[in-house]
Design a protein around this motif. Structure first.
Motif, PDB file in Angstrom:
ATOM      1  N   LEU A 212       1.302   7.258  -8.571  1.00 10.00           N
ATOM      2  CA  LEU A 212       1.022   6.210  -7.591  1.00 10.00           C
ATOM      3  C   LEU A 212       2.292   5.376  -7.515  1.00 10.00           C
ATOM      4  O   LEU A 212       2.517   4.472  -8.314  1.00 10.00           O
ATOM      5  CB  LEU A 212      -0.178   5.364  -8.038  1.00 10.00           C
ATOM      6  CG  LEU A 212      -0.527   4.171  -7.153  1.00 10.00           C
ATOM      7  CD1 LEU A 212      -0.873   4.603  -5.735  1.00 10.00           C
ATOM      8  CD2 LEU A 212      -1.685   3.374  -7.751  1.00 10.00           C
ATOM      9  N   GLY A 213       3.124   5.690  -6.553  1.00 11.68           N
ATOM     10  CA  GLY A 213       4.454   5.103  -6.528  1.00 11.68           C
ATOM     11  C   GLY A 213       4.591   3.846  -5.702  1.00 11.68           C
ATOM     12  O   GLY A 213       5.459   3.007  -5.987  1.00 11.68           O
ATOM     13  N   HIS A 214       3.742   3.672  -4.682  1.00  8.22           N
ATOM     14  CA  HIS A 214       3.974   2.575  -3.739  1.00  8.22           C
ATOM     15  C   HIS A 214       2.878   1.528  -3.707  1.00  8.22           C
ATOM     16  O   HIS A 214       3.182   0.324  -3.715  1.00  8.22           O
ATOM     17  CB  HIS A 214       4.163   3.141  -2.328  1.00  8.22           C
ATOM     18  CG  HIS A 214       4.415   2.093  -1.297  1.00  8.22           C
ATOM     19  ND1 HIS A 214       5.540   1.295  -1.298  1.00  8.22           N
ATOM     20  CD2 HIS A 214       3.672   1.694  -0.222  1.00  8.22           C
ATOM     21  CE1 HIS A 214       5.488   0.454  -0.271  1.00  8.22           C
ATOM     22  NE2 HIS A 214       4.363   0.673   0.394  1.00  8.22           N
ATOM     23  N   PHE A 215       1.623   1.928  -3.663  1.00  8.13           N
ATOM     24  CA  PHE A 215       0.534   0.983  -3.437  1.00  8.13           C
ATOM     25  C   PHE A 215       0.154   0.284  -4.742  1.00  8.13           C
ATOM     26  O   PHE A 215      -0.917   0.497  -5.306  1.00  8.13           O
ATOM     27  CB  PHE A 215      -0.661   1.701  -2.804  1.00  8.13           C
ATOM     28  CG  PHE A 215      -0.358   2.234  -1.430  1.00  8.13           C
ATOM     29  CD1 PHE A 215      -0.375   1.389  -0.332  1.00  8.13           C
ATOM     30  CD2 PHE A 215      -0.043   3.569  -1.240  1.00  8.13           C
ATOM     31  CE1 PHE A 215      -0.081   1.864   0.945  1.00  8.13           C
ATOM     32  CE2 PHE A 215       0.245   4.061   0.023  1.00  8.13           C
ATOM     33  CZ  PHE A 215       0.232   3.201   1.111  1.00  8.13           C
ATOM     34  N   ILE A 217       0.749  -3.625  -7.074  1.00  7.89           N
ATOM     35  CA  ILE A 217       0.902  -5.064  -6.898  1.00  7.89           C
ATOM     36  C   ILE A 217       2.366  -5.487  -6.875  1.00  7.89           C
ATOM     37  O   ILE A 217       2.753  -6.395  -6.130  1.00  7.89           O
ATOM     38  CB  ILE A 217       0.137  -5.833  -8.007  1.00  7.89           C
ATOM     39  CG1 ILE A 217       0.214  -7.338  -7.779  1.00  7.89           C
ATOM     40  CG2 ILE A 217       0.626  -5.449  -9.378  1.00  7.89           C
ATOM     41  CD1 ILE A 217      -0.441  -7.822  -6.504  1.00  7.89           C
ATOM     42  N   GLU A 218       3.218  -4.827  -7.654  1.00 10.33           N
ATOM     43  CA  GLU A 218       4.628  -5.223  -7.690  1.00 10.33           C
ATOM     44  C   GLU A 218       5.353  -4.925  -6.379  1.00 10.33           C
ATOM     45  O   GLU A 218       6.457  -5.436  -6.151  1.00 10.33           O
ATOM     46  CB  GLU A 218       5.360  -4.552  -8.860  1.00 10.33           C
ATOM     47  CG  GLU A 218       5.274  -3.045  -8.890  1.00 10.33           C
ATOM     48  CD  GLU A 218       4.141  -2.537  -9.765  1.00 10.33           C
ATOM     49  OE1 GLU A 218       4.318  -1.461 -10.378  1.00 10.33           O
ATOM     50  OE2 GLU A 218       3.096  -3.215  -9.820  1.00 10.33           O
ATOM     51  N   ASN A 219       4.746  -4.126  -5.515  1.00  9.89           N
ATOM     52  CA  ASN A 219       5.352  -3.826  -4.221  1.00  9.89           C
ATOM     53  C   ASN A 219       4.780  -4.661  -3.080  1.00  9.89           C
ATOM     54  O   ASN A 219       5.134  -4.443  -1.916  1.00  9.89           O
ATOM     55  CB  ASN A 219       5.175  -2.344  -3.897  1.00  9.89           C
ATOM     56  CG  ASN A 219       5.975  -1.447  -4.822  1.00  9.89           C
ATOM     57  OD1 ASN A 219       7.073  -1.797  -5.262  1.00  9.89           O
ATOM     58  ND2 ASN A 219       5.425  -0.286  -5.146  1.00  9.89           N
ATOM     59  N   THR A 225      -1.368 -11.780   0.849  1.00  8.28           N
ATOM     60  CA  THR A 225      -2.511 -12.386   0.168  1.00  8.28           C
ATOM     61  C   THR A 225      -3.500 -11.299  -0.257  1.00  8.28           C
ATOM     62  O   THR A 225      -3.333 -10.125   0.075  1.00  8.28           O
ATOM     63  CB  THR A 225      -3.219 -13.388   1.093  1.00  8.28           C
ATOM     64  OG1 THR A 225      -3.531 -12.724   2.334  1.00  8.28           O
ATOM     65  CG2 THR A 225      -2.342 -14.588   1.382  1.00  8.28           C
ATOM     66  N   ASP A 226      -4.524 -11.705  -0.981  1.00  9.12           N
ATOM     67  CA  ASP A 226      -5.488 -10.747  -1.515  1.00  9.12           C
ATOM     68  C   ASP A 226      -6.182  -9.958  -0.408  1.00  9.12           C
ATOM     69  O   ASP A 226      -6.468  -8.784  -0.567  1.00  9.12           O
ATOM     70  CB  ASP A 226      -6.532 -11.479  -2.358  1.00  9.12           C
ATOM     71  CG  ASP A 226      -7.448 -10.515  -3.098  1.00  9.12           C
ATOM     72  OD1 ASP A 226      -6.931  -9.688  -3.865  1.00  9.12           O
ATOM     73  OD2 ASP A 226      -8.678 -10.583  -2.887  1.00  9.12           O
ATOM     74  N   THR A 284      -5.592  -3.584  -4.569  1.00  7.40           N
ATOM     75  CA  THR A 284      -6.916  -3.010  -4.790  1.00  7.40           C
ATOM     76  C   THR A 284      -6.976  -2.442  -6.213  1.00  7.40           C
ATOM     77  O   THR A 284      -6.008  -2.513  -6.969  1.00  7.40           O
ATOM     78  CB  THR A 284      -7.227  -1.893  -3.774  1.00  7.40           C
ATOM     79  OG1 THR A 284      -6.557  -0.696  -4.160  1.00  7.40           O
ATOM     80  CG2 THR A 284      -6.798  -2.290  -2.373  1.00  7.40           C
ATOM     81  N   ASP A 285      -8.119  -1.857  -6.552  1.00  6.18           N
ATOM     82  CA  ASP A 285      -8.260  -1.238  -7.876  1.00  6.18           C
ATOM     83  C   ASP A 285      -7.973   0.262  -7.811  1.00  6.18           C
ATOM     84  O   ASP A 285      -8.473   1.048  -8.609  1.00  6.18           O
ATOM     85  CB  ASP A 285      -9.669  -1.482  -8.432  1.00  6.18           C
ATOM     86  CG  ASP A 285     -10.766  -0.888  -7.561  1.00  6.18           C
ATOM     87  OD1 ASP A 285     -10.474  -0.526  -6.396  1.00  6.18           O
ATOM     88  OD2 ASP A 285     -11.912  -0.795  -8.037  1.00  6.18           O
ATOM     89  N   ASN A 286      -7.141   0.673  -6.846  1.00  4.87           N
ATOM     90  CA  ASN A 286      -6.806   2.087  -6.688  1.00  4.87           C
ATOM     91  C   ASN A 286      -5.934   2.573  -7.834  1.00  4.87           C
ATOM     92  O   ASN A 286      -5.139   1.821  -8.405  1.00  4.87           O
ATOM     93  CB  ASN A 286      -6.082   2.314  -5.353  1.00  4.87           C
ATOM     94  CG  ASN A 286      -4.781   1.537  -5.270  1.00  4.87           C
ATOM     95  OD1 ASN A 286      -4.747   0.356  -5.568  1.00  4.87           O
ATOM     96  ND2 ASN A 286      -3.708   2.199  -4.871  1.00  4.87           N
ATOM     97  N   ASN A 287      -6.074   3.860  -8.166  1.00  2.17           N
ATOM     98  CA  ASN A 287      -5.197   4.440  -9.197  1.00  2.17           C
ATOM     99  C   ASN A 287      -4.835   5.896  -8.935  1.00  2.17           C
ATOM    100  O   ASN A 287      -4.138   6.516  -9.739  1.00  2.17           O
ATOM    101  CB  ASN A 287      -5.832   4.304 -10.585  1.00  2.17           C
ATOM    102  CG  ASN A 287      -7.032   5.222 -10.786  1.00  2.17           C
ATOM    103  OD1 ASN A 287      -7.510   5.841  -9.846  1.00  2.17           O
ATOM    104  ND2 ASN A 287      -7.532   5.298 -12.016  1.00  2.17           N
ATOM    105  N   VAL A 288      -5.310   6.483  -7.806  1.00  2.00           N
ATOM    106  CA  VAL A 288      -4.978   7.889  -7.561  1.00  2.00           C
ATOM    107  C   VAL A 288      -3.565   8.002  -6.993  1.00  2.00           C
ATOM    108  O   VAL A 288      -3.056   7.071  -6.371  1.00  2.00           O
ATOM    109  CB  VAL A 288      -5.993   8.546  -6.609  1.00  2.00           C
ATOM    110  CG1 VAL A 288      -7.383   8.544  -7.227  1.00  2.00           C
ATOM    111  CG2 VAL A 288      -6.021   7.871  -5.242  1.00  2.00           C
TER     112      VAL A 288
END
Length: 429
Positions: A212-215, A217-219, A225-226, A284-288
Motif C-alpha cells: 500500500l504505497g500511496h493511500f 495518512i503521511e501522503n 480533513t478527515d 481510512t482504515d484501508n490496508n490492502v
C-alpha cells in the motif's frame, strides 16, 4: 423443460443487480422462491421483483436453511468472509450452490468447501464470470487450437482504474483484509483463474511483491480533513473528491449508485456525510495493496508475470501470450484480440462485439451455464466448479504469503500439503 428453482442469500449488488436480470428475462427457465437478506429494503426489492410472499423472505441465511429444502440450488452472494458457513450448511442440506468469488478468505476453508461438495455429490460453482465472456473464450480457443504453438510465457496486466480502486478498496467493502480478503484474492482471483485456465497446468512456484504505497495518512495533502465535507482545502482539486465523484449523474458513474439504497441525491449526500464513502482516501482504515506483481512458474514450464495496479485511467485487462509459433495480444476494454503468426508474418484482428450485460456478458453466461448444469445433472468437472477454482485460489494465497515474506519463493506442492481441511462447520443443518 424443467424450471430450476433458486433461492438467494445476499441481495446486494451481485445478488440482485448482476444475476437477477437473467432470471427476469427467462422466467420459464428459472424461478426465485426465497431470499435471505438483513437489509429490509433489499428484501422488499426481491419481493416486488419476483412476487414473493412474506413467508419467502428471511432476514438471515440461518433462517432460510432451517426450513425444509425449498429449491434446487442457492446463490450465495454475501461478503467474502461470510461464504464458508452458509455454503457448507447448504451443501450438507442437499442444495447445489453458485457461490460468489472468492470462495473464502481462508485457504483451509476453500479446501474444505471443495471436499464437502465432492462428498455430497453437489455442484459448487464459483462465480469466475470472466471464463464465460466471448473475449476470454476466444483467447482460450486460439490457445487450444494451437494458433501460437506451445505457450512459453504470459504477461497479464490488471488495470483496476483509479476511481474503482478508491471506491472499492480504499473506502469500500474490500478496503481491509480483516473485513474481506487480500487484494490478490478479492480483486485478482479472476486473473489467477484466467491464467491457470489458459496455461492448463498446475502452478509450481510463486513469488510476489507489492504494498500500500500511496493511500496512507503521511501522503495526505496539507489542508485536507478527515472527510471531504469537513472544509477540506484541497477538495475541489482532489482526484478522489467524494462530492464530485458520488454526486455525478448515475448513468455516467455506476459506482455512485452503490453507496445508498435507493441512490437518491439525498441518500447519497447522507452517505457521504456519515458513511465510509465520504472519508478522505488518505484517512481510512484501508490496508490492502494498491499495486502488486506476481511471478509464476507452471509445471509445463510456462512462466507468467502478473501486474495489478490501482493507478490506471481505465478499468481494463491487457494480456500478451507468447508461444513457439506466434503471439496473441488482447485488450479487454476495446474487445480487440491480435493474432500474429511467425511462419507467415501476418497479423489478424478479432473484434469482440461489445456486450452490455455485466462483466462483458459473464454474469449472464454463468447463470445460463449454472442452470444448464443443474438441468442436465452435471455436478462435477464443470467450467468453474470448486475443483477447477481451488487451484487458482491457492495460487492467490501463495502469492500473498510470498508478498508478506519479502517475496520469498513459495513451492506450491509444499503449500498445498500444508493446508489441512478446516473442521466441519457447526453451521450444517
Amino acid at each position: 423443460m424443467k424450471t430450476i428453482k433458486l433461492a438467494v442469500i445476499g441481495a446486494g449488488a451481485r445478488g440482485f443487480l448482476a444475476y437477477m436480470p437473467y432470471v427476469q428475462r427467462f422466467p420459464r427457465e428459472v424461478e426465485i422462491v426465497a431470499v435471505a437478506e438483513p437489509n429490509e429494503e433489499r428484501r422488499q426489492r426481491f419481493e416486488e421483483a419476483f412476487n414473493l410472499g412474506a413467508e419467502q423472505l428471511y432476514s438471515t441465511w440461518e433462517e432460510l436453511l432451517s426450513q425444509p429444502k425449498l429449491c434446487d440450488a442457492l446463490l450465495i452472494c454475501t461478503q467474502d468472509q461470510m461464504h464458508y458457513e452458509p455454503t457448507i450448511a447448504a451443501l450438507r442440506k442437499g442444495y447445489h450452490v453458485l457461490l460468489e468469488k472468492p470462495m473464502s478468505s481462508s485457504p483451509s476453508e476453500c479446501v474444505e468447501m471443495e471436499k464437502v461438495a465432492r462428498e455430497e455429490g453437489r455442484l459448487l460453482s464459483i462465480c469466475h464470470v470472466s471464463r464465460y465472456t466471448p473475449f476470454w473464450q476466444t483467447m482460450k480457443r486460439l490457445v487450444s487450437e494451437g494458433s501460437i504453438g506451445e505457450i512459453m510465457s504470459i504477461q497479464h496486466n490488471e488495470n483496476v482504474g483509479y476511481l474503482h480502486y478508491a471506491h472499492s478498496f480504499v473506502r469500500g467493502n474490500w478496503r481491509n483484509d480483516e473485513l474481506s480478503s487480500p487484494m490478490i484474492l478479492a480483486k485478482s482471483c479472476h486473473d489467477m483463474d484466467l491464467i491457470r485456465w489458459l496455461v492448463d497446468a498446475d502452478c509450481s512456484k510463486v513469488s510476489s511483491f507489492g504494498s500500500l504505497g500511496h493511500f496512507r495518512i503521511e501522503n495526505a495533502p496539507a489542508g485536507s480533513t478527515d472527510r471531504c465535507t469537513d472544509g477540506c482545502e484541497v477538495e475541489s482539486s482532489c482526484p478522489y473528491s467524494a462530492l464530485r465523484f458520488y454526486m455525478q449523474d448515475l448513468k455516467s458513474n455506476p459506482f455512485a449508485a452503490l453507496i445508498a439504497d435507493p441512490p437518491t441525491e439525498t441518500n447519497r449526500m447522507n452517505a457521504i456525510l456519515s458513511g465510509p464513502y465520504g472519508k478522505c482516501v488518505y484517512r481510512t482504515d484501508n490496508n490492502v495493496v494498491d499495486h502488486q506483481t506476481v511471478n509464476m512458474e507452471f509445471e509445463n514450464g510456462v512462466t507468467v508475470m502478473f501486474s495489478m495496479s490501482g493507478f490506471t485511467r481505465d478499468i481494463n485487462r491487457i494480456v500478451q501470450i507468447m508461444g513457439t509459433k506466434g503471439e496473441i495480444r488482447g485488450d479487454l476494454l476495446n474487445g480487440r484480440i491480435e493474432l500474429f503468426e511467425f511462419s507467415t508474418g501476418t497479423q489478424s484482428v478479432i473484434q469482440i462485439p461489445n456486450n452490455q450485460s455485466g462483466h462483458q456478458g459473464g454474469d449472464d453466461g454463468i447463470m445460463r451455464q449454472f442452470v444448464s448444469d443443474l438441468r442436465h445433472e452435471r455436478y462435477s468437472g464443470t467450467l468453474t466448479s470448486a475443483q477447477a477454482s481451488l487451484e487458482s485460489h491457492l495460487m492467490a494465497f501463495a502469492a500473498e504469503s510470498s508478498r508478506l515474506n519479502g517475496g520469498a519463493v513459495v513451492e506450491m506442492k509444499q503449500f498445498r500439503e500444508s493446508l489441512a481441511p478446516a473442521s466441519p462447520s457447526n453451521a450444517a443443518v
